[in-house]
Design an enzyme around this catalytic site. Structure first.
Site, PDB file in Angstrom:
ATOM      1  N   ASP A 260       4.362  -3.296  10.134  1.00  0.00           N
ATOM      2  CA  ASP A 260       2.965  -2.898  10.757  1.00  0.00           C
ATOM      3  C   ASP A 260       2.218  -3.018  12.325  1.00  0.00           C
ATOM      4  OD1 ASP A 260       3.328  -5.802  11.443  1.00  0.00           O
ATOM      5  OD2 ASP A 260       1.584  -6.728   9.725  1.00  0.00           O
TER       6      ASP A 260
ATOM      7  N   SER B 276       6.965  -5.060   7.030  1.00  0.00           N
ATOM      8  CA  SER B 276       6.702  -6.126   8.467  1.00  0.00           C
ATOM      9  C   SER B 276       7.116  -7.622   7.998  1.00  0.00           C
ATOM     10  CB  SER B 276       5.669  -6.116   8.110  1.00  0.00           C
ATOM     11  OG  SER B 276       4.786  -5.141   8.409  1.00  0.00           O
TER      12      SER B 276
ATOM     13  N   ARG C 159       0.452  -0.998   0.328  1.00  0.00           N
ATOM     14  CA  ARG C 159       0.092   0.278  -0.441  1.00  0.00           C
ATOM     15  C   ARG C 159       1.001   1.480  -0.508  1.00  0.00           C
ATOM     16  NH1 ARG C 159      -1.762  -3.185   3.911  1.00  0.00           N
ATOM     17  NH2 ARG C 159      -4.132  -3.973   3.509  1.00  0.00           N
TER      18      ARG C 159
END
Ligand code: ADP
Ligand code: MG
Length: 523
Positions: free
Chosen positions: A232, A179, A110
């Site tokens: 994350d 992450s 993203r």
């Protein structure tokens, strides 16, 4: 007469045929019943092996707290890496300006921008885009992977609308959510320790991932500064705290699983640097790698681990997270197909393919409330071409989903309670009397249980756990089982613990941390 003889002959012949047909029916029924019997036996054995009664969960809670302590004391002291994040303050709502985030960590990638307006304006506007990571990049070179991220980021920035504005003198600053386990050397520097989930890019291990991405952005002719490197979990903690001062813990349950929390800096004995003024630091636990002999391990976990990209690693994650739950179910179904023939004389070819049953399909079957379990039949047919399953067999398949889900959810709950225990927020810190009476547990003797609870800014006594990830968000049964186990474990104290979905913290949280650690200081 002749005719009647003939008729009689036909009659006898018919009766014989009917008899034979009845015999076939009986033998089929016996076979079906024994199929179901064997499958039931496999199910019961599996359920027993997966069982997580509260006594067992308490052992997992204690093991988690003990391992957390060990991981904080020395490098390599535990399978829990307990990585200091260099984050000693979290966003509080005062942040202003335009900030970006890139989020790499699972199935999707993203990019996000957010215009922050301080306490009054808060999040004025945000926009994000999501792109699936081309599978070949997950196994390619680091240059290809980071260049892909840089390309998506600069194209996103190039398409910025008028309503997003940098303040005068403000450069573009990014929070980079990455992450995977990273050993940080600063808030915006750190080298990759290992890949997890489906990634295996060999030449990236040991590389500074910030420098790698920064280099790719610059080679594309753009000037942006990566202000914060987070994962994350840390992003979710920051995103949660931005809105609620009682957020102390964040847990991700998505493709993978991880947790982070606010620790007292002086508890981090292995920390070589200066103690932060705030006296606190966020610790990235990498709890996916947690292991304890108290975890209920089965043949499914053994074969899944042996065939995984990283055998022996991330054992907790392999029992809990979205990447693996469906495959645990599949492995039990394979055994049932092979030993009990539940899907007919041949084992469907595709059933033997690892990861062919994905967790969203498992959850679809699990949530099937129809009396004839239509959805279970639909998934078996769509994914494996299995036709004509009996309701009995479908029920067994649903029970396998339930067992795998329940175990994962209850273990996740035990993990959360382990963290609460470590920071003195599981309600037992109030039992000071017990301590003085020497009735405390072994883990307390080891000093894993903080005498003084880690304080949140409000000192309200409430603790909020910010949750994110597609598994937690979309798998209702998983959520219910988890919540139920937290209450079982905490009893009365569960009234002060709130588990809240904090959606997309990994994106906006990273942008908020970019703001907290920006070069640009708003005037
Ligand atoms: P990531 O962890 O890859 O960053 P998400 O947080 O969106 O992404 O989580 C995606 C994961 O969540 C999927 O890999 C899947 O395992 C799980 N998931 C998504 N939808 C569902 C669902 N409906 N039921 C169960 N699990 C789901
Ligand atoms: Mg994610």
């Amino acid at each position: 007469m002749g005719q009647s003889k003939a008729m009689a002959g036909v009659y006898i012949a018919c009766a014989a045929a009917a008899c034979a047909a009845a015999a076939v029916l009986v033998s089929q029924r016996v076979k079906v019943r024994s199929q179901k019997c064997t499958a039931r036996k496999i199910l019961l054995e599996f359920q027993e092996a997966c069982d997580t009664p509260v006594a067992r969960l308490r052992q997992v809670v204690d093991a988690m707290a003990v391992e957390m302590h060990a991981g904080l004391v020395s490098e390599g002291g535990s399978k829990l890496k307990m990585l200091p994040t260099f984050i000693d303050h979290l966003p509080d709502g005062n942040e202003r300006g335009l900030f970006y985030a890139v989020d790499l960590g699972g199935t999707n990638f993203r990019v996000l921008r957010v215009q922050l307006g301080g306490l009054e304006g808060r999040v004025i506007k945000q926009e994000y885009e999501e792109v699936a990571i081309p599978p070949e990049l997950m196994l390619g070179t680091s240059e290809e992977l980071f260049d892909f991220i840089a390309k998506e980021l600069v194209s996103f920035v190039a398409r910025e609308g008028e309503d997003f504005r940098l303040h005068a003198g403000q450069g573009r600053e990014i929070g980079f959510t990455f992450s995977f386990p990273v050993k940080q050397t600063d808030i915006n520097a750190g080298s990759l320790l290992q890949w997890t989930k489906g990634f295996k890019v060999n030449d990236a291990i040991g590389q500074d991932v910030v420098a790698a991405l920064q280099g790719c952005i610059e080679r594309r002719g753009y000037k942006m500064r990566i202000a914060a490197l987070v994962n994350d979990t840390v992003g979710t903690l920051a995103g949660g705290r931005y809105w609620n001062n009682d957020v102390m813990i964040a847990v991700i349950l998505g493709t993978g699983t991880n947790a982070c929390y606010v620790e007292r800096a002086e508890s981090i004995s292995k920390w070589g640097g200066e103690l932060p003024k705030s006296g606190q630091m966020v610790i990235n636990m990498e709890w996916g790698n947690f292991w304890s002999s108290h975890l209920p391990r089965t043949y499914v976990d053994e074969s899944l681990d042996n065939e995984s990209l990283h055998p022996g690693e991330y054992g907790f994650e392999k029992m809990i997270s979205g990447m693996y739950l469906g495959d645990c179910v599949r492995r039990v179904l394979v055994r049932m197909a092979q030993q009990a023939g539940i899907f007919g004389p041949h084992v469907p070819h595709k059933l033997l393919e690892p990861f062919s049953l994905q967790t969203p399909d498992m959850s679809k079957m699990h949530h099937d409330n129809s009396s004839d379990l239509k959805m279970v039949a639909e998934v078996l047919k769509r994914v494996y071409g299995i036709q004509n399953t009996t309701v009995g067999i479908r029920k067994i398949v649903l029970s396998v989903c339930d067992t795998v889900c329940q175990r994962g959810a209850r273990l996740a709950a035990a993990g959360i309670v382990g963290i609460l225990k470590k920071i003195g927020r599981d309600g037992s810190a109030a039992n000071g009397l017990n301590r003085r009476n020497n009735t405390f547990e072994q883990s307390d003797v080891n000093g894993t249980h903080d005498e003084v609870p880690v304080n949140c800014p409000t000192g309200s006594g409430k603790t909020v756990v910010a949750m994110d990830g597609g598994l937690y968000e979309h798998y209702g049964e998983f959520r219910n089982y988890m919540q139920e186990a937290v209450v079982e474990l905490l009893g009365e104290a569960s009234k002060n613990v709130f588990i809240e979905l904090s959606k997309d913290g990994s994106g906006i949280g990273a942008a908020l941390l970019a703001a907290s650690y920006a070069e640009y200081v708003p005037t």
